[in-house]
Motif scaffolding. Structure first.
Motif, mmCIF file in Angstrom:
data_model
loop_
_atom_site.group_PDB
_atom_site.id
_atom_site.type_symbol
_atom_site.label_atom_id
_atom_site.label_comp_id
_atom_site.label_asym_id
_atom_site.label_seq_id
_atom_site.Cartn_x
_atom_site.Cartn_y
_atom_site.Cartn_z
ATOM 1 N N ILE A 89 0.768 -1.049 0.025
ATOM 2 C CA ILE A 89 -0.080 0.028 0.111
ATOM 3 C C ILE A 89 0.762 1.281 0.153
ATOM 4 O O ILE A 89 0.523 1.984 -0.848
ATOM 5 C CB ILE A 89 -1.143 -0.010 1.097
ATOM 6 C CG1 ILE A 89 -1.989 -1.268 0.948
ATOM 7 C CG2 ILE A 89 -1.637 1.522 1.282
ATOM 8 C CD1 ILE A 89 -2.903 -1.030 -0.318
ATOM 9 N N PRO A 90 1.995 1.339 0.949
ATOM 10 C CA PRO A 90 2.738 2.564 0.822
ATOM 11 C C PRO A 90 3.341 2.767 -0.498
ATOM 12 O O PRO A 90 3.480 3.723 -1.079
ATOM 13 C CB PRO A 90 3.562 2.508 2.004
ATOM 14 C CG PRO A 90 2.914 1.618 3.143
ATOM 15 C CD PRO A 90 2.170 0.509 2.124
ATOM 16 N N TYR A 91 4.003 1.500 -0.978
ATOM 17 C CA TYR A 91 4.721 1.587 -2.242
ATOM 18 C C TYR A 91 3.814 1.894 -3.381
ATOM 19 O O TYR A 91 4.239 2.769 -4.238
ATOM 20 C CB TYR A 91 5.271 -0.012 -2.506
ATOM 21 C CG TYR A 91 6.048 -0.130 -3.821
ATOM 22 C CD1 TYR A 91 7.267 0.449 -3.905
ATOM 23 C CD2 TYR A 91 5.350 -0.520 -5.022
ATOM 24 C CE1 TYR A 91 7.711 0.375 -5.102
ATOM 25 C CE2 TYR A 91 5.739 -0.483 -6.195
ATOM 26 C CZ TYR A 91 7.243 -0.068 -6.397
ATOM 27 O OH TYR A 91 7.779 -0.177 -7.878
ATOM 28 N N GLN A 92 2.609 1.426 -3.481
ATOM 29 C CA GLN A 92 1.619 1.874 -4.372
ATOM 30 C C GLN A 92 1.386 3.193 -4.459
ATOM 31 O O GLN A 92 1.166 3.941 -5.513
ATOM 32 C CB GLN A 92 0.583 0.932 -4.642
ATOM 33 C CG GLN A 92 0.894 -0.417 -4.617
ATOM 34 C CD GLN A 92 1.305 -0.860 -6.109
ATOM 35 O OE1 GLN A 92 1.402 0.271 -7.171
ATOM 36 N NE2 GLN A 92 2.075 -1.869 -6.325
ATOM 37 N N TRP A 93 1.195 3.729 -3.351
ATOM 38 C CA TRP A 93 0.942 5.372 -2.891
ATOM 39 C C TRP A 93 2.189 6.000 -4.013
ATOM 40 O O TRP A 93 1.863 6.921 -4.768
ATOM 41 C CB TRP A 93 0.668 5.795 -1.848
ATOM 42 C CG TRP A 93 -0.834 5.669 -1.461
ATOM 43 C CD1 TRP A 93 -1.267 4.791 -0.425
ATOM 44 C CD2 TRP A 93 -1.711 6.552 -1.743
ATOM 45 N NE1 TRP A 93 -2.697 5.082 -0.293
ATOM 46 C CE2 TRP A 93 -2.896 6.243 -1.194
ATOM 47 C CE3 TRP A 93 -1.741 7.843 -2.674
ATOM 48 C CZ2 TRP A 93 -4.252 6.787 -1.367
ATOM 49 C CZ3 TRP A 93 -3.052 8.229 -2.929
ATOM 50 C CH2 TRP A 93 -4.276 7.990 -2.089
ATOM 51 N N ALA A 94 3.376 5.763 -3.369
ATOM 52 C CA ALA A 94 4.507 6.522 -3.842
ATOM 53 C C ALA A 94 4.567 6.081 -5.339
ATOM 54 O O ALA A 94 4.965 7.134 -6.259
ATOM 55 C CB ALA A 94 5.739 5.923 -3.099
ATOM 56 N N ALA A 95 4.450 4.818 -5.872
ATOM 57 C CA ALA A 95 4.570 4.886 -7.299
ATOM 58 C C ALA A 95 3.606 5.221 -8.315
ATOM 59 O O ALA A 95 3.952 5.769 -9.495
ATOM 60 C CB ALA A 95 4.739 3.208 -7.551
ATOM 61 N N SER A 96 2.593 5.413 -7.639
ATOM 62 C CA SER A 96 1.454 6.029 -8.276
ATOM 63 C C SER A 96 1.555 7.557 -8.435
ATOM 64 O O SER A 96 1.000 8.294 -9.575
ATOM 65 C CB SER A 96 0.021 5.703 -7.676
ATOM 66 O OG SER A 96 -0.313 4.376 -7.587
ATOM 67 N N ALA A 97 1.922 8.103 -7.291
ATOM 68 C CA ALA A 97 2.219 9.484 -7.259
ATOM 69 C C ALA A 97 3.356 9.941 -8.479
ATOM 70 O O ALA A 97 3.316 10.894 -9.159
ATOM 71 C CB ALA A 97 2.770 10.243 -6.042
ATOM 72 N N LYS A 98 4.330 8.977 -8.377
ATOM 73 C CA LYS A 98 5.317 9.199 -9.560
ATOM 74 C C LYS A 98 4.666 9.104 -10.965
ATOM 75 O O LYS A 98 5.191 9.728 -11.680
ATOM 76 C CB LYS A 98 6.305 7.940 -9.327
ATOM 77 C CG LYS A 98 7.589 8.216 -10.449
ATOM 78 C CD LYS A 98 8.650 7.101 -10.083
ATOM 79 C CE LYS A 98 9.831 7.150 -11.003
ATOM 80 N NZ LYS A 98 10.677 5.766 -10.504
ATOM 81 N N ALA A 99 3.948 8.142 -11.215
ATOM 82 C CA ALA A 99 3.433 7.825 -12.457
ATOM 83 C C ALA A 99 2.514 9.036 -12.698
ATOM 84 O O ALA A 99 2.519 9.457 -14.057
ATOM 85 C CB ALA A 99 2.546 6.617 -12.333
ATOM 86 N N GLU A 100 1.968 9.474 -11.832
ATOM 87 C CA GLU A 100 0.867 10.619 -12.182
ATOM 88 C C GLU A 100 1.484 12.274 -12.432
ATOM 89 O O GLU A 100 1.024 12.800 -13.008
ATOM 90 C CB GLU A 100 -0.094 10.963 -11.081
ATOM 91 C CG GLU A 100 -1.331 9.908 -10.974
ATOM 92 C CD GLU A 100 -2.286 10.159 -12.265
ATOM 93 O OE1 GLU A 100 -2.148 11.191 -13.204
ATOM 94 O OE2 GLU A 100 -3.034 9.475 -12.664
ATOM 95 N N LEU A 101 2.591 12.278 -11.507
ATOM 96 C CA LEU A 101 3.221 13.556 -11.375
ATOM 97 C C LEU A 101 4.622 13.805 -12.336
ATOM 98 O O LEU A 101 4.858 14.789 -12.419
ATOM 99 C CB LEU A 101 3.314 13.991 -10.048
ATOM 100 C CG LEU A 101 2.150 13.887 -9.066
ATOM 101 C CD1 LEU A 101 2.267 14.233 -7.654
ATOM 102 C CD2 LEU A 101 1.085 15.220 -9.668
#
Length: 171
Positions: free
Chosen positions: A154-166
């Motif tokens: 869950i923390p990894y996916q939050w960080a990786a998703s933020a990277k993918a979006e931003l």
């Protein structure tokens, strides 16, 4: 202050549930061009699900993102009758690298639709990455993620998703 904190926590938990625990996924059609198993935690159940979809003749191709040594030696998933099995090691060794590989295979084999086999926590970001590289229809089938992995994922996916979006906003 406490109310604002409660509202923020509720929003965070709601978004986590919506995107990483119970993502909304379109229903799989009866037939797609390729089943693509992405690498990551819970590989055994991903293998099972990808192979099951192939045995149901949902696609003509079964593709596995795997270790470099397995890809080079051709040690991929077992080939059900009438299904072509391909395996690759992404470069870079990330979901973005997997999306780029899917796009290359799609051009080479003329695919118009794929189903990505991954876990629920990864489904939203994997679909985002693949749709940026592949212009066809992208579906997602999710496999079981072992409970102990959730605390890390869950923390990894939050960080990786933020990277993918931003940060990494293109293929």
């Amino acid at each position: 202050m406490l109310i604002a904190l409660a509202v923020a926590l509720s929003a965070f938990l709601g978004l986590t549930a919506r995107y990483f625990v119970w993502p909304r996924l379109p229903v799989l059609p009866p037939h797609i061009d390729a089943i693509v198993e992405l690498a990551g935690p819970g590989d055994d159940d991903r293998d099972r699900l990808a192979t099951q979809l192939a045995r149901e003749h949902r696609a003509d191709y079964l593709v596995q993102s795997t270790l470099s040594s397995d890809a080079e030696s051709g040690r991929c998933l077992p080939a059900p009758p009438g299904v072509t099995v391909l395996c690759f090691h992404p470069d870079p060794d990330t979901t973005r690298g997997e999306a780029e590989a899917i796009a290359r295979y799609a051009r080479e084999y003329g695919w118009k639709s794929v189903v990505i086999v991954t876990t629920a926590d990864h489904a939203w970001r994997a679909r985002l990455r693949v749709t940026r590289c592949f212009p066809g229809q992208v579906y997602v089938a999710t496999s079981h993620l072992p409970p102990l992995y959730w605390f890390r994922q869950i923390p990894y996916q939050w960080a990786a998703s933020a990277k993918a979006e931003l940060v990494q906003t293109t293929c």
